[in-house]
Scaffold this active site. Structure first.
Site, PDB file in Angstrom:
ATOM      1  N   ASN A   1      -5.515  -5.079  -6.337  1.00 42.71           N
ATOM      2  CA  ASN A   1      -6.692  -4.437  -5.775  1.00 42.71           C
ATOM      3  C   ASN A   1      -6.558  -2.921  -5.655  1.00 42.71           C
ATOM      4  O   ASN A   1      -7.565  -2.218  -5.629  1.00 42.71           O
ATOM      5  CB  ASN A   1      -6.942  -5.039  -4.385  1.00 42.71           C
ATOM      6  CG  ASN A   1      -7.870  -4.213  -3.542  1.00 42.71           C
ATOM      7  OD1 ASN A   1      -9.073  -4.200  -3.751  1.00 42.71           O
ATOM      8  ND2 ASN A   1      -7.314  -3.497  -2.562  1.00 42.71           N
TER       9      ASN A   1
ATOM     10  N   TYR B   1     -12.415   6.453 -14.315  1.00 39.66           N
ATOM     11  CA  TYR B   1     -12.606   5.257 -13.496  1.00 39.66           C
ATOM     12  C   TYR B   1     -13.231   4.143 -14.325  1.00 39.66           C
ATOM     13  O   TYR B   1     -12.766   2.997 -14.313  1.00 39.66           O
ATOM     14  CB  TYR B   1     -13.480   5.595 -12.297  1.00 39.66           C
ATOM     15  CG  TYR B   1     -13.581   4.485 -11.275  1.00 39.66           C
ATOM     16  CD1 TYR B   1     -12.645   4.379 -10.251  1.00 39.66           C
ATOM     17  CD2 TYR B   1     -14.617   3.544 -11.319  1.00 39.66           C
ATOM     18  CE1 TYR B   1     -12.728   3.367  -9.298  1.00 39.66           C
ATOM     19  CE2 TYR B   1     -14.707   2.529 -10.380  1.00 39.66           C
ATOM     20  CZ  TYR B   1     -13.762   2.454  -9.371  1.00 39.66           C
ATOM     21  OH  TYR B   1     -13.847   1.450  -8.444  1.00 39.66           O
TER      22      TYR B   1
ATOM     23  N   ILE C   1     -19.113  -0.693  -2.443  1.00 40.83           N
ATOM     24  CA  ILE C   1     -18.808  -1.359  -1.188  1.00 40.83           C
ATOM     25  C   ILE C   1     -18.549  -0.303  -0.117  1.00 40.83           C
ATOM     26  O   ILE C   1     -17.944   0.741  -0.385  1.00 40.83           O
ATOM     27  CB  ILE C   1     -17.570  -2.277  -1.346  1.00 40.83           C
ATOM     28  CG1 ILE C   1     -17.751  -3.219  -2.556  1.00 40.83           C
ATOM     29  CG2 ILE C   1     -17.331  -3.067  -0.069  1.00 40.83           C
ATOM     30  CD1 ILE C   1     -18.951  -4.133  -2.493  1.00 40.83           C
TER      31      ILE C   1
ATOM     32  N   LYS D   1     -11.512   0.551 -15.358  1.00 43.22           N
ATOM     33  CA  LYS D   1     -12.090  -0.713 -14.906  1.00 43.22           C
ATOM     34  C   LYS D   1     -12.533  -1.590 -16.082  1.00 43.22           C
ATOM     35  O   LYS D   1     -12.462  -2.826 -16.002  1.00 43.22           O
ATOM     36  CB  LYS D   1     -13.255  -0.444 -13.948  1.00 43.22           C
ATOM     37  CG  LYS D   1     -12.837   0.234 -12.640  1.00 43.22           C
ATOM     38  CD  LYS D   1     -11.793  -0.594 -11.873  1.00 43.22           C
ATOM     39  CE  LYS D   1     -11.482  -0.011 -10.511  1.00 43.22           C
ATOM     40  NZ  LYS D   1     -10.524  -0.820  -9.736  1.00 43.22           N
TER      41      LYS D   1
ATOM     42  N   THR E   1     -16.557   1.083   1.993  1.00 47.80           N
ATOM     43  CA  THR E   1     -15.135   1.154   2.313  1.00 47.80           C
ATOM     44  C   THR E   1     -14.734   2.620   2.509  1.00 47.80           C
ATOM     45  O   THR E   1     -15.524   3.532   2.229  1.00 47.80           O
ATOM     46  CB  THR E   1     -14.271   0.572   1.175  1.00 47.80           C
ATOM     47  OG1 THR E   1     -14.333   1.466   0.046  1.00 47.80           O
ATOM     48  CG2 THR E   1     -14.761  -0.811   0.764  1.00 47.80           C
TER      49      THR E   1
ATOM     50  N   ASP F   1       0.863  -1.177   0.000  1.00 46.35           N
ATOM     51  CA  ASP F   1       0.000   0.000   0.000  1.00 46.35           C
ATOM     52  C   ASP F   1       0.895   1.221   0.000  1.00 46.35           C
ATOM     53  O   ASP F   1       2.083   1.129   0.338  1.00 46.35           O
ATOM     54  CB  ASP F   1      -0.910   0.004   1.238  1.00 46.35           C
ATOM     55  CG  ASP F   1      -2.191   0.798   1.028  1.00 46.35           C
ATOM     56  OD1 ASP F   1      -3.257   0.181   0.845  1.00 46.35           O
ATOM     57  OD2 ASP F   1      -2.125   2.044   1.042  1.00 46.35           O
TER      58      ASP F   1
END
Length: 246
Positions: free
Chosen positions: A87, A153, A186, A157, A188, A34
Site C-alpha cells: 500500500n 504517479y 480518498i 500505478k 487521507t 512505514d
C-alpha cells in the site's frame, strides 16, 4: 483471519492504517511497516489496546533489502506469511513531463512501483513455503487513466496493474492469489496539502459527490485478502465513487 499473518506497507496512516485495524479486528497477526515510526508505533498501541495483535517494522519500501527484512521479520515473529498488502506510496512531484525533474521521476517510480516488485519478490517466496496466500497491491484510478501533471504517479500505478496481472499468471496455480485495488481520491493525509478549492474540484470529479473513506477501501482489501474471494486473481478493482464511469 485468526492465526493469519498480514503485512501492510504504509500502515501508519490513511488506507494502510484502516486496513491494519480491520485485519486486527478480525483476529489476524498484523505487521505494519512505514517510514514514519512515531505514527506507526501509535497505530500499534491503538490496535493492542483494542485486543488486537500487531507489530511495527520501520521500512523504506524503495530499498529491496529493507523489504526482504520486513518479510523475514514477519516470519520470525509469527512463523509464516499469509497476506501482503502493498500500500505504501507518495503523491510525488506534480509537473508536466518536460518540466518534471529526473529526481522526481525516479523517486516516485522507486516508491510507488519498484517497491511493489520488491514486496512481491520476497512475499511470494515466503508464501510458497507455507502453501499459499494472497497479495493485494494498491494501485489507483490513475492506474487506468491519465491525469495531467501526474505522469510519474500515473505511470507507476499503471505499472502496478501490469505487475499484478503477471504475478497472478505466474503463481495462481500455486495457491497464491494476486489482485489490485484502484482507489479514487480518498480523504487521507495525502490530500492534506490541498486547499478547500482544490478538494472541491476533486469531489466534483466523483459522481457519488464526495471523496472516499479509508475504511471503505479497507473493506475491499480485506475481502481480497480473505478466503471469501477464493476464485479472484489477476483482477483490478476500482473503488472510486463512479470516477472511471465518466
Amino acid at each position: 483471519m485468526k492465526n493469519k499473518t498480514v503485512i501492510i506497507t504504509g500502515g501508519a496512516s490513511g488506507i494502510g492504517k484502516a486496513a491494519a485495524e480491520l485485519f486486527a479486528e478480525a483476529g489476524a497477526n498484523v505487521v505494519i511497516s512505514d517510514i514514519d515510526s512515531i505514527q506507526g508505533d501509535e497505530v500499534i498501541r491503538e490496535i493492542r489496546s483494542g485486543g488486537g495483535i500487531a507489530s511495527f517494522f520501520k521500512t523504506d519500501v524503495a530499498k529491496p533489502e529493507q523489504m526482504e527484512a520486513l518479510v523475514q521479520y514477519a516470519l520470525d515473529t509469527y512463523g509464516k506469511l499469509d497476506i501482503a498488502v502493498n500500500n505504501a506510496g507518495i503523491g510525488g512531484e506534480q509537473n508536466t513531463i518536460t518540466d518534471m525533474s529526473l529526481e522526481g521521476w525516479q523517486k516516485i517510480i522507486s516508491v510507488n512501483l519498484s517497491s511493489v516488485f520488491y514486496g512481491m519478490k520476497y512475499q511470494i517466496a515466503a508464501m510458497l513455503k507455507s502453501g499459499g496466500g494472497s497479495v493485494v497491491n494498491i494501485s489507483s484510478i490513475l492506474g487506468a487513466v491519465g491525469f495531467a501533471g501526474s505522469a510519474g504517479y500515473s505511470a507507476a500505478k499503471h505499472g502496478i496493474i501490469g505487475l499484478t496481472q503477471t504475478a497472478a499468471l505466474e503463481y495462481s496455480a500455486q495457491n497464491i492469489r494476486i489482485n489490485a485495488v484502484g482507489p479514487g481520491f480518498i480523504d487521507t493525509p495525502l490530500l492534506n496539502a490541498m486547499d478547500a478549492a482544490m478538494k472541491n474540484q476533486l469531489i466534483a470529479m466523483h459522481p457519488i459527490g464526495r471523496l472516499g473513506k479509508s475504511r471503505e477501501v479497507a473493506e475491499l482489501i480485506f475481502w481480497l485478502g480473505s478466503e471469501k474471494s477464493s476464485f479472484v486473481t489477476g483482477s483490478y478493482y476500482p473503488i472510486d465513487g463512479g470516477y472511471l464511469s465518466k
